[in-house]
Write an enzyme that holds these catalytic residues in place. Sequence first.
Site, PDB file in Angstrom:
ATOM      1  N   GLU A  15      -9.167  -1.550   5.985  1.00  0.00           N
ATOM      2  CA  GLU A  15      -7.893  -1.735   6.690  1.00  0.00           C
ATOM      3  C   GLU A  15      -8.131  -1.860   8.193  1.00  0.00           C
ATOM      4  O   GLU A  15      -7.535  -2.694   8.869  1.00  0.00           O
ATOM      5  CB  GLU A  15      -6.990  -0.533   6.391  1.00  0.00           C
ATOM      6  CG  GLU A  15      -5.646  -0.572   7.097  1.00  0.00           C
ATOM      7  CD  GLU A  15      -4.724   0.553   6.644  1.00  0.00           C
ATOM      8  OE1 GLU A  15      -5.215   1.649   6.321  1.00  0.00           O
ATOM      9  OE2 GLU A  15      -3.510   0.324   6.621  1.00  0.00           O
ATOM     10  N   GLN A  49       0.850  -1.197   0.000  1.00  0.00           N
ATOM     11  CA  GLN A  49       0.000   0.000   0.000  1.00  0.00           C
ATOM     12  C   GLN A  49       0.885   1.246   0.000  1.00  0.00           C
ATOM     13  O   GLN A  49       1.574   1.527   0.985  1.00  0.00           O
ATOM     14  CB  GLN A  49      -0.862  -0.025   1.257  1.00  0.00           C
ATOM     15  CG  GLN A  49      -1.814   1.126   1.401  1.00  0.00           C
ATOM     16  CD  GLN A  49      -2.446   1.145   2.794  1.00  0.00           C
ATOM     17  OE1 GLN A  49      -1.891   0.577   3.733  1.00  0.00           O
ATOM     18  NE2 GLN A  49      -3.579   1.774   2.920  1.00  0.00           N
TER      19      GLN A  49
HETATM   20  C1  LIG Z   1       4.109  -0.881  11.459  1.00  0.00           C
HETATM   21  C2  LIG Z   1       3.602   0.134  10.467  1.00  0.00           C
HETATM   22  C3  LIG Z   1       3.269  -0.273   9.189  1.00  0.00           C
HETATM   23  C4  LIG Z   1       2.801   0.660   8.260  1.00  0.00           C
HETATM   24  N1  LIG Z   1       2.518   0.224   6.988  1.00  0.00           N
HETATM   25  C5  LIG Z   1       2.119   1.118   6.069  1.00  0.00           C
HETATM   26  C6  LIG Z   1       1.885   0.698   4.715  1.00  0.00           C
HETATM   27  O1  LIG Z   1       2.043  -0.480   4.378  1.00  0.00           O
HETATM   28  N2  LIG Z   1       1.510   1.599   3.801  1.00  0.00           N
HETATM   29  C7  LIG Z   1       1.318   2.908   4.143  1.00  0.00           C
HETATM   30  O2  LIG Z   1       0.931   3.673   3.260  1.00  0.00           O
HETATM   31  N3  LIG Z   1       1.545   3.358   5.408  1.00  0.00           N
HETATM   32  C8  LIG Z   1       1.950   2.491   6.365  1.00  0.00           C
HETATM   33  N4  LIG Z   1       2.201   2.923   7.658  1.00  0.00           N
HETATM   34  C9  LIG Z   1       2.105   4.363   7.949  1.00  0.00           C
HETATM   35  C10 LIG Z   1       0.961   4.750   8.836  1.00  0.00           C
HETATM   36  O3  LIG Z   1      -0.271   4.601   8.173  1.00  0.00           O
HETATM   37  C11 LIG Z   1       1.230   6.190   9.276  1.00  0.00           C
HETATM   38  O4  LIG Z   1       2.391   6.177  10.088  1.00  0.00           O
HETATM   39  C12 LIG Z   1       0.078   6.793  10.019  1.00  0.00           C
HETATM   40  O5  LIG Z   1      -0.986   7.026   9.148  1.00  0.00           O
HETATM   41  C13 LIG Z   1       0.459   8.098  10.736  1.00  0.00           C
HETATM   42  O6  LIG Z   1       1.048   8.997   9.873  1.00  0.00           O
HETATM   43  P1  LIG Z   1       2.423   9.739  10.270  1.00  0.00           P
HETATM   44  O7  LIG Z   1       3.392   8.697  10.717  1.00  0.00           O
HETATM   45  O8  LIG Z   1       2.782  10.616   9.116  1.00  0.00           O
HETATM   46  O9  LIG Z   1       2.081  10.627  11.526  1.00  0.00           O
HETATM   47  P2  LIG Z   1       1.386  12.060  11.523  1.00  0.00           P
HETATM   48  O10 LIG Z   1       0.207  12.049  10.631  1.00  0.00           O
HETATM   49  O11 LIG Z   1       2.452  13.094  11.292  1.00  0.00           O
HETATM   50  O12 LIG Z   1       0.855  12.158  12.997  1.00  0.00           O
HETATM   51  C14 LIG Z   1       1.714  12.473  14.094  1.00  0.00           C
HETATM   52  C15 LIG Z   1       0.852  12.511  15.363  1.00  0.00           C
HETATM   53  O13 LIG Z   1      -0.137  13.566  15.260  1.00  0.00           O
HETATM   54  C16 LIG Z   1      -1.443  13.033  15.462  1.00  0.00           C
HETATM   55  N5  LIG Z   1      -2.418  13.737  14.618  1.00  0.00           N
HETATM   56  C17 LIG Z   1      -2.296  14.034  13.297  1.00  0.00           C
HETATM   57  N6  LIG Z   1      -3.420  14.661  12.860  1.00  0.00           N
HETATM   58  C18 LIG Z   1      -4.271  14.720  13.931  1.00  0.00           C
HETATM   59  C19 LIG Z   1      -5.600  15.236  14.127  1.00  0.00           C
HETATM   60  N7  LIG Z   1      -6.291  15.789  13.136  1.00  0.00           N
HETATM   61  N8  LIG Z   1      -6.159  15.113  15.355  1.00  0.00           N
HETATM   62  C20 LIG Z   1      -5.478  14.538  16.381  1.00  0.00           C
HETATM   63  N9  LIG Z   1      -4.213  14.060  16.256  1.00  0.00           N
HETATM   64  C21 LIG Z   1      -3.625  14.138  15.057  1.00  0.00           C
HETATM   65  C22 LIG Z   1      -1.340  11.584  15.040  1.00  0.00           C
HETATM   66  O14 LIG Z   1      -2.345  10.814  15.608  1.00  0.00           O
HETATM   67  C23 LIG Z   1       0.053  11.221  15.571  1.00  0.00           C
HETATM   68  O15 LIG Z   1       0.009  10.918  16.942  1.00  0.00           O
HETATM   69  C24 LIG Z   1       2.672   2.021   8.620  1.00  0.00           C
HETATM   70  C25 LIG Z   1       3.011   2.439   9.917  1.00  0.00           C
HETATM   71  C26 LIG Z   1       3.475   1.512  10.828  1.00  0.00           C
HETATM   72  C27 LIG Z   1       3.843   2.001  12.204  1.00  0.00           C
END
Ligand SMILES: Cc1cc2nc3c(=O)[nH]c(=O)nc-3n(C[C@H](O)[C@H](O)[C@H](O)COP(=O)(O)OP(=O)(O)OC[C@H]3O[C@@H](n4cnc5c(N)ncnc54)[C@H](O)[C@@H]3O)c2cc1C
Length: 403
Positions: free
Chosen positions: A249, A131
Amino acid sequence: MPDTDTDQLRDPDQLRDPDQLRDPDQLRGVVAGFLRRHDRTGDRTAFLRARFDAGLAWVHHPVGLGGLGLPWHLQAVVDDEFTRAGAPDNRPRRNSIGLGMAAPTLLRHGTPQQQRRWLRPLWTGEEIWCQLFSEPDAGSDLAAVATGAERSGDGWLVDGQKVWTSLAHRARWAILLARTSSTGRRHAGLTYFVCDMTAPGVQVRPLRQMTGEAEFNEVFLTGVRLPDAMRIGEVGEGWQVARTTLMNERVAIGGRPLAREGGMIGVLADAWRRQPEIRRTGPHQDLLRLWVRAEAARLTALRLRQQLVAGQPGPEGSAVKLSFAELNQLISGLEIEVRGAAGLRHDDWTMRRPEEPDLLGRTATYRYLRARGNSIEGGTSEILRNVIAERVLGLPSEPRVDR
Ligand SMILES: Cc1cc2nc3c(=O)[nH]c(=O)nc-3n(C[C@H](O)[C@H](O)[C@H](O)COP(=O)(O)OP(=O)(O)OC[C@H]3O[C@@H](n4cnc5c(N)ncnc54)[C@H](O)[C@@H]3O)c2cc1C
Protein backbone atom coordinates in the site's frame (compact mmCIF):
# COMPACT_ATOMS: atom_id res chain seq x y z
CA MET A 1 -15.62 -20.03 -3.97
CA PRO A 2 -16.94 -19.32 -7.46
CA ASP A 3 -14.43 -20.22 -10.12
CA THR A 4 -14.19 -19.17 -13.73
CA ASP A 5 -12.45 -20.89 -16.51
CA THR A 6 -9.46 -18.64 -17.01
CA ASP A 7 -8.38 -18.72 -20.61
CA GLN A 8 -5.05 -20.27 -21.23
CA LEU A 9 -2.39 -18.32 -23.04
CA ARG A 10 -3.14 -18.27 -26.71
CA ASP A 11 -0.60 -15.98 -28.27
CA PRO A 12 2.14 -17.66 -30.25
CA ASP A 13 4.69 -15.35 -28.67
CA GLN A 14 4.38 -17.22 -25.39
CA LEU A 15 6.18 -20.07 -27.07
CA ARG A 16 9.38 -18.03 -27.23
CA ASP A 17 12.18 -18.92 -24.91
CA PRO A 18 11.45 -16.98 -21.67
CA ASP A 19 15.14 -16.14 -21.32
CA GLN A 20 15.05 -14.32 -24.65
CA LEU A 21 12.19 -12.20 -23.38
CA ARG A 22 14.51 -10.70 -20.80
CA ASP A 23 15.93 -8.75 -23.69
CA PRO A 24 13.79 -5.59 -23.94
CA ASP A 25 13.89 -5.68 -27.76
CA GLN A 26 12.50 -9.21 -27.83
CA LEU A 27 9.81 -8.17 -25.40
CA ARG A 28 8.93 -5.17 -27.56
CA GLY A 29 8.59 -7.62 -30.43
CA VAL A 30 6.07 -9.64 -28.42
CA VAL A 31 4.01 -6.54 -27.73
CA ALA A 32 4.16 -5.56 -31.41
CA GLY A 33 2.96 -9.06 -32.35
CA PHE A 34 0.15 -8.84 -29.84
CA LEU A 35 -0.91 -5.46 -31.20
CA ARG A 36 -1.02 -6.85 -34.74
CA ARG A 37 -3.35 -9.64 -33.64
CA HIS A 38 -5.66 -7.65 -31.33
CA ASP A 39 -7.79 -4.66 -32.22
CA ARG A 40 -6.91 -1.82 -29.86
CA THR A 41 -9.85 0.24 -31.12
CA GLY A 42 -12.43 -2.46 -30.49
CA ASP A 43 -13.91 -3.81 -27.28
CA ARG A 44 -11.80 -2.56 -24.36
CA THR A 45 -12.50 -5.47 -22.03
CA ALA A 46 -11.81 -8.08 -24.70
CA PHE A 47 -8.50 -6.36 -25.47
CA LEU A 48 -7.49 -6.26 -21.79
CA ARG A 49 -8.46 -9.88 -21.22
CA ALA A 50 -6.32 -10.90 -24.17
CA ARG A 51 -3.42 -8.83 -22.85
CA PHE A 52 -3.70 -10.59 -19.49
CA ASP A 53 -3.83 -13.99 -21.16
CA ALA A 54 -0.73 -13.15 -23.18
CA GLY A 55 1.18 -12.53 -19.95
CA LEU A 56 1.51 -8.81 -20.68
CA ALA A 57 -0.49 -7.55 -17.70
CA TRP A 58 2.10 -8.01 -14.94
CA VAL A 59 5.19 -9.50 -16.61
CA HIS A 60 6.64 -10.57 -13.24
CA HIS A 61 3.63 -12.81 -12.48
CA PRO A 62 3.84 -16.49 -13.36
CA VAL A 63 2.59 -17.68 -16.73
CA GLY A 64 -1.21 -18.15 -16.52
CA LEU A 65 -1.61 -15.37 -13.94
CA GLY A 66 -1.11 -12.41 -16.24
CA GLY A 67 2.64 -12.68 -16.48
CA LEU A 68 5.65 -14.27 -18.12
CA GLY A 69 7.79 -14.84 -15.03
CA LEU A 70 10.08 -11.96 -16.04
CA PRO A 71 11.86 -9.44 -13.83
CA TRP A 72 9.55 -6.79 -12.49
CA HIS A 73 11.31 -3.82 -14.11
CA LEU A 74 10.46 -5.09 -17.62
CA GLN A 75 6.86 -4.08 -17.01
CA ALA A 76 7.85 -0.52 -17.89
CA VAL A 77 9.01 -1.69 -21.35
CA VAL A 78 5.66 -3.34 -21.99
CA ASP A 79 3.61 -0.44 -20.63
CA ASP A 80 5.54 2.06 -22.77
CA GLU A 81 4.88 0.07 -25.94
CA PHE A 82 1.14 -0.14 -25.25
CA THR A 83 0.98 3.57 -24.42
CA ARG A 84 2.90 4.54 -27.56
CA ALA A 85 0.49 2.47 -29.64
CA GLY A 86 -2.49 4.28 -28.09
CA ALA A 87 -3.87 1.03 -26.70
CA PRO A 88 -6.50 1.21 -23.93
CA ASP A 89 -5.17 0.78 -20.40
CA ASN A 90 -7.00 -0.67 -17.41
CA ARG A 91 -7.66 2.79 -15.90
CA PRO A 92 -5.50 2.01 -12.88
CA ARG A 93 -6.89 4.73 -10.61
CA ARG A 94 -10.35 3.13 -10.81
CA ASN A 95 -9.12 -0.01 -9.07
CA SER A 96 -6.22 1.32 -7.08
CA ILE A 97 -6.77 -0.95 -4.05
CA GLY A 98 -7.22 -4.01 -6.21
CA LEU A 99 -4.09 -3.37 -8.24
CA GLY A 100 -1.90 -1.90 -5.52
CA MET A 101 -2.82 -4.07 -2.56
CA ALA A 102 -5.13 -7.01 -3.25
CA ALA A 103 -3.19 -8.33 -6.26
CA PRO A 104 0.26 -8.57 -4.62
CA THR A 105 -1.34 -10.11 -1.52
CA LEU A 106 -3.20 -12.73 -3.56
CA LEU A 107 -0.05 -13.47 -5.54
CA ARG A 108 1.97 -14.09 -2.40
CA HIS A 109 -0.57 -15.73 -0.08
CA GLY A 110 -3.50 -16.93 -2.21
CA THR A 111 -4.07 -20.50 -3.38
CA PRO A 112 -3.73 -21.22 -7.11
CA GLN A 113 -7.51 -21.44 -7.35
CA GLN A 114 -7.95 -18.05 -5.64
CA GLN A 115 -5.34 -16.50 -7.92
CA ARG A 116 -7.01 -17.89 -11.04
CA ARG A 117 -10.44 -16.71 -9.93
CA TRP A 118 -9.57 -13.18 -8.91
CA LEU A 119 -6.49 -11.82 -10.65
CA ARG A 120 -7.76 -11.57 -14.22
CA PRO A 121 -11.00 -9.57 -13.62
CA LEU A 122 -9.08 -7.50 -11.09
CA TRP A 123 -6.46 -6.52 -13.62
CA THR A 124 -8.94 -5.81 -16.40
CA GLY A 125 -10.97 -3.63 -14.02
CA GLU A 126 -14.10 -5.74 -14.41
CA GLU A 127 -14.09 -6.29 -10.65
CA ILE A 128 -13.21 -3.43 -8.29
CA TRP A 129 -11.72 -4.12 -4.85
CA CYS A 130 -11.77 -2.31 -1.52
CA GLN A 131 -9.96 -2.76 1.79
CA LEU A 132 -11.88 -3.55 5.00
CA PHE A 133 -9.13 -3.00 7.55
CA SER A 134 -9.85 0.20 9.53
CA GLU A 135 -12.45 0.27 12.28
CA PRO A 136 -13.64 3.08 14.57
CA ASP A 137 -11.18 1.84 17.25
CA ALA A 138 -8.62 0.18 15.04
CA GLY A 139 -6.93 2.43 12.52
CA SER A 140 -3.23 2.65 13.13
CA ASP A 141 -3.41 -0.22 15.59
CA LEU A 142 -4.79 -3.05 13.50
CA ALA A 143 -4.04 -5.49 16.30
CA ALA A 144 -7.16 -3.99 17.91
CA VAL A 145 -9.43 -5.16 15.05
CA ALA A 146 -12.71 -6.29 16.65
CA THR A 147 -14.78 -7.39 13.64
CA GLY A 148 -15.26 -11.05 14.40
CA ALA A 149 -15.32 -14.12 12.16
CA GLU A 150 -16.74 -17.25 13.77
CA ARG A 151 -16.71 -20.76 12.40
CA SER A 152 -20.11 -21.73 11.02
CA GLY A 153 -20.49 -25.02 9.15
CA ASP A 154 -17.84 -25.12 6.46
CA GLY A 155 -17.39 -21.38 6.50
CA TRP A 156 -17.45 -18.26 8.64
CA LEU A 157 -19.96 -15.73 9.97
CA VAL A 158 -18.65 -12.18 10.08
CA ASP A 159 -19.99 -9.37 12.28
CA GLY A 160 -18.56 -5.91 12.82
CA GLN A 161 -18.05 -2.41 11.49
CA LYS A 162 -15.38 -0.99 9.23
CA VAL A 163 -14.74 2.64 8.41
CA TRP A 164 -13.01 4.90 5.86
CA THR A 165 -13.48 2.21 3.23
CA SER A 166 -12.48 3.82 -0.08
CA LEU A 167 -14.39 2.52 -3.11
CA ALA A 168 -16.66 0.20 -1.05
CA HIS A 169 -19.64 1.55 -3.02
CA ARG A 170 -18.14 0.27 -6.27
CA ALA A 171 -16.35 -2.78 -5.04
CA ARG A 172 -17.25 -6.33 -5.93
CA TRP A 173 -14.71 -7.79 -3.50
CA ALA A 174 -12.92 -6.67 -0.35
CA ILE A 175 -9.80 -7.72 1.46
CA LEU A 176 -10.91 -8.14 5.06
CA LEU A 177 -9.04 -8.43 8.34
CA ALA A 178 -11.14 -10.09 11.08
CA ARG A 179 -10.65 -11.53 14.54
CA THR A 180 -10.98 -15.28 14.81
CA SER A 181 -9.65 -15.60 18.37
CA SER A 182 -9.65 -13.30 21.38
CA THR A 183 -7.21 -15.27 23.44
CA GLY A 184 -3.42 -14.99 23.29
CA ARG A 185 -1.46 -12.27 21.51
CA ARG A 186 -3.75 -9.81 19.76
CA HIS A 187 -2.00 -10.10 16.37
CA ALA A 188 -2.21 -13.90 16.49
CA GLY A 189 -6.02 -13.83 16.65
CA LEU A 190 -6.44 -12.22 13.22
CA THR A 191 -7.34 -13.96 9.98
CA TYR A 192 -7.43 -12.54 6.47
CA PHE A 193 -10.41 -13.09 4.14
CA VAL A 194 -11.86 -11.94 0.88
CA CYS A 195 -15.37 -10.61 1.45
CA ASP A 196 -18.06 -10.68 -1.22
CA MET A 197 -19.43 -7.12 -1.15
CA THR A 198 -22.73 -8.32 -2.66
CA ALA A 199 -23.30 -10.90 0.12
CA PRO A 200 -26.39 -10.48 2.34
CA GLY A 201 -25.49 -8.55 5.50
CA VAL A 202 -23.01 -6.14 3.84
CA GLN A 203 -24.22 -2.56 4.15
CA VAL A 204 -22.29 0.38 2.68
CA ARG A 205 -23.01 3.98 3.75
CA PRO A 206 -21.19 7.00 2.31
CA LEU A 207 -18.97 9.16 4.51
CA ARG A 208 -18.50 12.68 3.23
CA GLN A 209 -15.05 14.25 3.31
CA MET A 210 -14.23 17.93 3.78
CA THR A 211 -13.74 18.24 0.00
CA GLY A 212 -17.49 17.59 -0.35
CA GLU A 213 -16.86 14.24 -1.98
CA ALA A 214 -17.55 10.81 -0.53
CA GLU A 215 -14.68 8.65 -1.72
CA PHE A 216 -15.04 6.42 1.29
CA ASN A 217 -17.71 4.72 3.39
CA GLU A 218 -18.72 3.01 6.58
CA VAL A 219 -19.30 -0.69 6.05
CA PHE A 220 -21.50 -2.72 8.40
CA LEU A 221 -21.11 -6.49 8.35
CA THR A 222 -24.03 -8.34 9.95
CA GLY A 223 -23.99 -12.11 9.87
CA VAL A 224 -22.09 -12.14 6.56
CA ARG A 225 -21.42 -15.71 5.46
CA LEU A 226 -18.03 -16.43 3.92
CA PRO A 227 -17.05 -19.86 2.62
CA ASP A 228 -13.74 -21.08 4.01
CA ALA A 229 -12.37 -20.90 0.46
CA MET A 230 -12.41 -17.10 0.86
CA ARG A 231 -9.77 -17.27 3.57
CA ILE A 232 -6.29 -16.07 2.52
CA GLY A 233 -3.54 -17.79 4.49
CA GLU A 234 -3.92 -19.82 7.64
CA VAL A 235 -6.32 -19.14 10.49
CA GLY A 236 -4.57 -16.81 12.94
CA GLU A 237 -1.99 -15.68 10.38
CA GLY A 238 -3.91 -12.68 9.12
CA TRP A 239 -1.36 -10.26 10.45
CA GLN A 240 1.45 -11.72 8.33
CA VAL A 241 -0.79 -11.52 5.26
CA ALA A 242 -1.87 -7.97 6.15
CA ARG A 243 1.76 -6.88 6.34
CA THR A 244 2.18 -7.76 2.68
CA THR A 245 -0.85 -5.59 1.92
CA LEU A 246 0.37 -2.67 4.03
CA MET A 247 3.89 -2.67 2.60
CA ASN A 248 2.52 -2.71 -0.91
CA GLU A 249 0.00 0.00 0.00
CA ARG A 250 2.77 2.43 0.91
CA VAL A 251 4.57 1.92 -2.37
CA ALA A 252 1.25 2.08 -4.27
CA ILE A 253 0.44 5.45 -2.68
CA GLY A 254 3.86 7.07 -2.44
CA GLY A 255 5.87 5.31 -5.13
CA ARG A 256 3.76 5.75 -8.25
CA PRO A 257 5.84 6.20 -11.38
CA LEU A 258 5.77 9.89 -12.20
CA ALA A 259 7.25 11.91 -15.02
CA ARG A 260 9.49 14.86 -14.10
CA GLU A 261 7.13 17.56 -12.77
CA GLY A 262 4.39 14.98 -12.41
CA GLY A 263 2.04 15.23 -9.46
CA MET A 264 1.19 18.39 -7.55
CA ILE A 265 4.47 20.17 -8.21
CA GLY A 266 3.66 20.05 -11.93
CA VAL A 267 0.31 21.79 -11.38
CA LEU A 268 1.96 24.60 -9.41
CA ALA A 269 4.97 24.98 -11.72
CA ASP A 270 2.64 25.17 -14.70
CA ALA A 271 0.54 27.89 -13.06
CA TRP A 272 3.74 29.78 -12.15
CA ARG A 273 4.91 29.76 -15.75
CA ARG A 274 1.58 30.71 -17.29
CA GLN A 275 0.35 33.29 -14.78
CA PRO A 276 2.87 36.14 -14.27
CA GLU A 277 0.48 37.85 -11.83
CA ILE A 278 1.04 35.15 -9.17
CA ARG A 279 4.86 35.39 -9.19
CA ARG A 280 6.59 36.91 -6.18
CA THR A 281 10.13 36.58 -4.82
CA GLY A 282 9.38 34.79 -1.52
CA PRO A 283 7.13 32.12 -2.97
CA HIS A 284 9.60 31.73 -5.85
CA GLN A 285 12.25 30.49 -3.39
CA ASP A 286 9.67 28.21 -1.76
CA LEU A 287 8.63 26.83 -5.14
CA LEU A 288 12.23 26.09 -6.10
CA ARG A 289 12.87 24.31 -2.80
CA LEU A 290 9.73 22.20 -3.16
CA TRP A 291 10.52 21.48 -6.81
CA VAL A 292 13.92 20.07 -5.81
CA ARG A 293 12.37 18.01 -2.99
CA ALA A 294 9.68 16.70 -5.33
CA GLU A 295 12.29 15.67 -7.89
CA ALA A 296 14.39 13.96 -5.19
CA ALA A 297 11.27 12.13 -3.93
CA ARG A 298 10.36 11.08 -7.47
CA LEU A 299 13.84 9.68 -8.13
CA THR A 300 13.86 7.91 -4.75
CA ALA A 301 10.53 6.27 -5.58
CA LEU A 302 11.92 5.26 -8.98
CA ARG A 303 15.00 3.70 -7.37
CA LEU A 304 12.84 1.89 -4.82
CA ARG A 305 10.70 0.43 -7.58
CA GLN A 306 13.80 -0.72 -9.45
CA GLN A 307 15.17 -2.34 -6.29
CA LEU A 308 11.97 -4.24 -5.78
CA VAL A 309 12.52 -6.32 -8.92
CA ALA A 310 10.21 -9.25 -8.15
CA GLY A 311 10.62 -9.01 -4.39
CA GLN A 312 8.42 -7.60 -1.71
CA PRO A 313 8.65 -3.92 -0.81
CA GLY A 314 10.53 -3.35 2.43
CA PRO A 315 10.08 -0.69 5.12
CA GLU A 316 11.70 1.84 2.72
CA GLY A 317 8.23 2.12 1.18
CA SER A 318 7.25 4.03 4.33
CA ALA A 319 9.74 6.74 3.44
CA VAL A 320 8.32 7.36 -0.04
CA LYS A 321 4.78 7.40 1.33
CA LEU A 322 5.83 9.86 4.05
CA SER A 323 7.51 12.25 1.63
CA PHE A 324 4.56 11.99 -0.78
CA ALA A 325 2.20 13.14 2.02
CA GLU A 326 4.48 15.91 3.30
CA LEU A 327 5.15 17.30 -0.17
CA ASN A 328 1.51 17.27 -1.24
CA GLN A 329 0.56 19.25 1.84
CA LEU A 330 3.38 21.76 1.44
CA ILE A 331 2.84 22.23 -2.29
CA SER A 332 -0.94 22.56 -2.06
CA GLY A 333 -0.44 25.08 0.80
CA LEU A 334 1.96 27.14 -1.33
CA GLU A 335 -0.48 27.02 -4.23
CA ILE A 336 -3.23 28.52 -2.06
CA GLU A 337 -0.81 31.22 -0.91
CA VAL A 338 0.34 32.27 -4.38
CA ARG A 339 -3.14 32.26 -5.87
CA GLY A 340 -4.39 34.65 -3.18
CA ALA A 341 -8.15 35.14 -2.85
CA ALA A 342 -8.78 33.21 -6.06
CA GLY A 343 -7.06 30.22 -4.48
CA LEU A 344 -9.63 30.11 -1.71
CA ARG A 345 -12.62 29.66 -4.02
CA HIS A 346 -13.94 26.10 -3.88
CA ASP A 347 -15.86 25.17 -6.99
CA ASP A 348 -18.64 23.00 -5.73
CA TRP A 349 -19.72 21.29 -2.52
CA THR A 350 -22.09 18.89 -4.21
CA MET A 351 -21.53 15.42 -2.85
CA ARG A 352 -19.75 13.41 -5.51
CA ARG A 353 -18.74 9.81 -5.60
CA PRO A 354 -15.81 10.00 -8.02
CA GLU A 355 -15.20 6.93 -10.12
CA GLU A 356 -11.51 7.67 -10.37
CA PRO A 357 -10.34 9.76 -7.41
CA ASP A 358 -8.14 12.49 -8.83
CA LEU A 359 -5.83 14.29 -6.45
CA LEU A 360 -4.79 16.77 -9.10
CA GLY A 361 -8.20 17.61 -10.45
CA ARG A 362 -10.50 20.53 -9.80
CA THR A 363 -9.46 23.61 -7.80
CA ALA A 364 -6.52 24.62 -5.62
CA THR A 365 -8.84 24.45 -2.60
CA TYR A 366 -9.82 20.92 -3.50
CA ARG A 367 -6.16 19.91 -3.74
CA TYR A 368 -5.39 21.61 -0.42
CA LEU A 369 -8.27 19.90 1.40
CA ARG A 370 -7.75 16.47 -0.18
CA ALA A 371 -4.03 16.51 0.59
CA ARG A 372 -4.82 16.62 4.35
CA GLY A 373 -5.87 12.98 4.06
CA ASN A 374 -2.53 11.97 2.51
CA SER A 375 -0.84 11.93 5.91
CA ILE A 376 -3.57 9.65 7.32
CA GLU A 377 -4.52 7.17 4.57
CA GLY A 378 -2.26 4.18 4.09
CA GLY A 379 -0.61 4.70 7.50
CA THR A 380 -0.29 7.99 9.35
CA SER A 381 2.92 9.98 9.11
CA GLU A 382 3.60 9.41 12.84
CA ILE A 383 3.42 5.65 12.39
CA LEU A 384 5.59 5.75 9.27
CA ARG A 385 8.23 7.73 11.15
CA ASN A 386 8.18 4.96 13.77
CA VAL A 387 8.67 2.33 11.05
CA ILE A 388 11.56 4.27 9.52
CA ALA A 389 13.18 4.85 12.92
CA GLU A 390 12.94 1.23 14.00
CA ARG A 391 13.20 -0.80 10.83
CA VAL A 392 15.28 1.35 8.49
CA LEU A 393 17.51 3.24 10.91
CA GLY A 394 17.61 0.50 13.58
CA LEU A 395 16.79 2.87 16.46
CA PRO A 396 15.37 1.40 19.67
CA SER A 397 11.62 0.85 19.57
CA GLU A 398 9.08 2.62 21.73
CA PRO A 399 7.67 0.69 24.69
CA ARG A 400 4.39 -0.94 23.67
CA VAL A 401 1.78 -2.74 25.70
CA ASP A 402 1.22 -5.45 23.08
CA ARG A 403 4.86 -6.61 23.07
C1 LIG B 1 -8.62 9.35 2.40
C2 LIG B 1 -8.56 8.12 3.26
C3 LIG B 1 -8.85 6.89 2.70
C4 LIG B 1 -8.80 5.74 3.50
N1 LIG B 1 -9.12 4.53 2.92
C5 LIG B 1 -9.14 3.43 3.68
C6 LIG B 1 -9.54 2.17 3.11
O1 LIG B 1 -9.88 2.09 1.92
N2 LIG B 1 -9.57 1.08 3.88
C7 LIG B 1 -9.20 1.14 5.19
O2 LIG B 1 -9.21 0.08 5.83
N3 LIG B 1 -8.83 2.31 5.78
C8 LIG B 1 -8.80 3.44 5.05
N4 LIG B 1 -8.44 4.65 5.63
C9 LIG B 1 -8.17 4.69 7.07
C10 LIG B 1 -6.74 4.93 7.44
O3 LIG B 1 -5.93 3.83 7.12
C11 LIG B 1 -6.73 5.26 8.93
O4 LIG B 1 -7.41 6.49 9.10
C12 LIG B 1 -5.34 5.35 9.50
O5 LIG B 1 -4.76 4.08 9.55
C13 LIG B 1 -5.32 5.99 10.90
O6 LIG B 1 -6.19 5.36 11.76
P1 LIG B 1 -7.22 6.22 12.66
O7 LIG B 1 -7.93 7.17 11.75
O8 LIG B 1 -8.01 5.23 13.45
O9 LIG B 1 -6.32 7.08 13.63
P2 LIG B 1 -5.64 6.59 14.98
O10 LIG B 1 -4.98 5.29 14.78
O11 LIG B 1 -6.66 6.72 16.08
O12 LIG B 1 -4.51 7.66 15.17
C14 LIG B 1 -4.79 8.97 15.67
C15 LIG B 1 -3.45 9.73 15.75
O13 LIG B 1 -2.57 9.07 16.70
C16 LIG B 1 -1.33 8.75 16.07
N5 LIG B 1 -0.80 7.49 16.60
C17 LIG B 1 -1.48 6.33 16.78
N6 LIG B 1 -0.64 5.37 17.25
C18 LIG B 1 0.59 5.95 17.34
C19 LIG B 1 1.89 5.48 17.75
N7 LIG B 1 2.10 4.23 18.14
N8 LIG B 1 2.93 6.35 17.69
C20 LIG B 1 2.75 7.63 17.28
N9 LIG B 1 1.54 8.13 16.91
C21 LIG B 1 0.49 7.31 16.93
C22 LIG B 1 -1.67 8.61 14.60
O14 LIG B 1 -0.55 8.77 13.80
C23 LIG B 1 -2.69 9.73 14.42
O15 LIG B 1 -2.06 10.97 14.25
C24 LIG B 1 -8.47 5.83 4.87
C25 LIG B 1 -8.19 7.08 5.44
C26 LIG B 1 -8.24 8.21 4.65
C27 LIG B 1 -7.94 9.54 5.30
